[in-house]
Design an enzyme around this catalytic site. Structure first.
Site, PDB file in Angstrom:
ATOM      1  CG  ASP A 182      -2.082   0.853   1.172  1.00  0.00           C
ATOM      2  OD1 ASP A 182      -2.138   1.690   0.256  1.00  0.00           O
ATOM      3  OD2 ASP A 182      -2.967   0.723   2.034  1.00  0.00           O
ATOM      4  CG  ASP A 253      -9.517   3.001   0.991  1.00  0.00           C
ATOM      5  OD1 ASP A 253      -8.666   2.812   0.099  1.00  0.00           O
ATOM      6  OD2 ASP A 253      -9.244   3.031   2.206  1.00  0.00           O
TER       7      ASP A 253
HETATM    8  C1  GLA Z   1      -5.604   2.061   2.738  1.00  0.00           C
HETATM    9  C2  GLA Z   1      -6.078   0.915   1.853  1.00  0.00           C
HETATM   10  C3  GLA Z   1      -7.111   0.102   2.607  1.00  0.00           C
HETATM   11  C4  GLA Z   1      -6.505  -0.421   3.902  1.00  0.00           C
HETATM   12  C5  GLA Z   1      -5.939   0.730   4.734  1.00  0.00           C
HETATM   13  C6  GLA Z   1      -5.136   0.234   5.930  1.00  0.00           C
HETATM   14  O1  GLA Z   1      -6.646   2.937   3.025  1.00  0.00           O
HETATM   15  O2  GLA Z   1      -6.605   1.409   0.651  1.00  0.00           O
HETATM   16  O3  GLA Z   1      -7.588  -0.963   1.814  1.00  0.00           O
HETATM   17  O4  GLA Z   1      -5.497  -1.352   3.591  1.00  0.00           O
HETATM   18  O5  GLA Z   1      -5.080   1.555   3.962  1.00  0.00           O
HETATM   19  O6  GLA Z   1      -4.562   1.265   6.664  1.00  0.00           O
END
Ligand code: GLA
Length: 432
Positions: A182, A253
């Site tokens: 990420d 997200d």
């Molecule tokens: C980001 C990702 C999510 C999750 C969070 C965790 O927002 O897009 O899917 O993994 O981080 O902190």
């Protein structure tokens, strides 16, 4: 969320710095308390040549879109070892495993600090990761983990920057089968710092960071599914396979809201040419069973993820899963659409007002069609008329409704009455 103030400020700075030059922002995730700070704005495209696609070496582990469960959408930062064991138990007990859900993925917030040798420790919520991996494997399941290329993860925990080989080796030693990587703090800490005014250079740094972890994973010799999470920046679908990406997030997200789910779906139209066995577009994890989604919305969400050949990573409260949610998540014929061996993601064939019609070709000449009523206020006085001609079909078609299990006949311009946010999902075994 333990996202450090400094990092949050840097991300805010990034958001405003990119604002001037940016293309229209992607719809933002609905902010919820559990979500971490992720820039939702879309970075301008870098002027980079697309690297050569070298997917085959990474593809074997994900010939069909990965299926499993991930801790984030329900537990977020509260997830513990016990929750992961519980999820594994429930995946077996509920029949999810039999339906194909294999990965049990720990998302952010498992990380502790690095020791004097740079070895990352787990935090107190995860006392023994090797033992946990062994437990998950003992159930016939696989286990996934989470990190990022920056100094910190999105949740403000320790990231992999400068420790990529060390971390990859540790994952392999633990028996990890899947890594979600990420971007988050890599943006302010590296991209903004090293190339403050050069978007193209920033994107190059980002791609190189993903490739670095790709190479580190490969060097372990263990097949580890590599999941890119950088919110669809810089047309990730064009280059992700060349850095070993088996799946890549195409948007910000997801959240358990119809509007957000529908916005994400709409952003998938046109991406179908980038998906195929071993390398998949990822419209984010499932919210089926979460929040206040209606049954129709849950059904439509799942149907569309199947049409999109999307990874199916459930994110619900497995021990308290309602029977109707289990029936959606374990509908084998819908999962078979997702996992069709041609691996051809659906395209949106046409839209008519608030109704969208998606279709995908299936192995053996079959076809799947999803008709989605995205509107709130369509009544039987004005039913939607399905055009078979626009779908390249001629005359009446025998189809199976995958939610009722009934065989139906589709005729050209037939009136369809779909409740708000509901779907008609059919498989036509022998289209004419
Ligand atoms: C980001 C990702 C999510 C999750 C969070 C965790 O927002 O897009 O899917 O993994 O981080 O902190």
């Amino acid at each position: 969320m333990r996202f450090s103030a400094a990092l949050s400020l840097s991300l805010l700075a990034l958001a405003s710095l990119t604002a001037a030059a940016q293309t229209p922002a992607q719809p933002a995730a609905t902010p919820t308390a559990k979500k971490s700070v992720v820039p939702q704005s879309k970075a301008p495209k870098a002027q980079l040549a697309s690297p050569q696609v070298t997917a085959p070496q990474a593809a074997k582990a994900a010939l069909t879109p990965p299926m499993g469960w991930n801790s984030w959408n329900f537990f977020a930062e509260k997830v513990t070892d016990k929750d992961i064991r519980g999820a594994a138990d429930q995946m077996v007990a509920t029949g999810m495993k039999d339906a194909g859900y294999i990965y049990v993925n720990i998302d952010d917030t498992w990380e502790g600090k690095r020791d004097a040798n740079g070895v990352l420790q787990t935090n107190s919520k995860f006392p023994d990761m090797k033992a946990l991996a062994d437990y998950v494997h003992s159930k016939g399941l696989k286990i996934g983990i989470y990190s990022g290329p920056g100094p910190q993860t999105c949740g403000g925990y320790e990231g992999s920057l400068g420790h990529e080989e060390q971390d990859a080796k540790m994952y392999a030693d633990w028996g990890i089968d899947y890594l979600k990587y990420d971007l988050c703090s890599f943006i302010p800490a590296v991209m903004m710092k090293q190339a403050p005014n050069d978007k193209a250079a920033q994107m190059k740094l980002m791609i190189a960071a993903y490739d670095k972890m790709n190479k580190a994973l490969k060097a372990t010799g263990r097949p580890i599914v590599f999941s890119l999470c950088q919110y669809g920046w810089d047309a990730v679908w064009e280059w992700a396979p060349s850095v070993g990406g088996n799946l890549w997030r195409t948007t910000g997200d997801v959240s358990p809201d119809w509007d957000r789910i529908y916005a994400i779906v709409s952003q998938q139209a046109g991406l179908e040419k980038y998906a195929g066995p071993g390398h998949w577009n990822d419209p984010d994890m499932l919210e089926v069973g979460n929040g206040h989604l209606t049954l129709a919305e849950n059904r439509t969400h799942f149907s569309l993820w199947a049409m999109l050949a999307a990874p199916l990573l459930a994110g619900n409260d497995l021990p308290n899963m309602k029977p109707e949610i289990k029936a959606i998540l374990t509908n084998k014929e819908v999962i078979a659409i997702d996992h069709d061996k041609l691996g051809r993601q659906a395209s949106r064939v046409y839209s008519d007002g608030e109704v969208d019609v998606w279709a995908r070709p299936l192995a053996g000449g079959a076809k799947a069609i999803a008709v989605v009523n995205a509107g709130d206020n369509r009544y039987s006085t004005h039913p939607f008329h399905l055009s078979l001609a626009k779908l390249g079909l001629h005359g009446p078609q025998t189809a199976k409704d995958l939610w009722t299990g009934k065989t139906i006949t589709l005729t050209d311009n037939m009136p369809l009455e779909l409740p708000s946010h509901d779907v008609l999902l059919v498989r036509i075994p022998a289209p004419k």
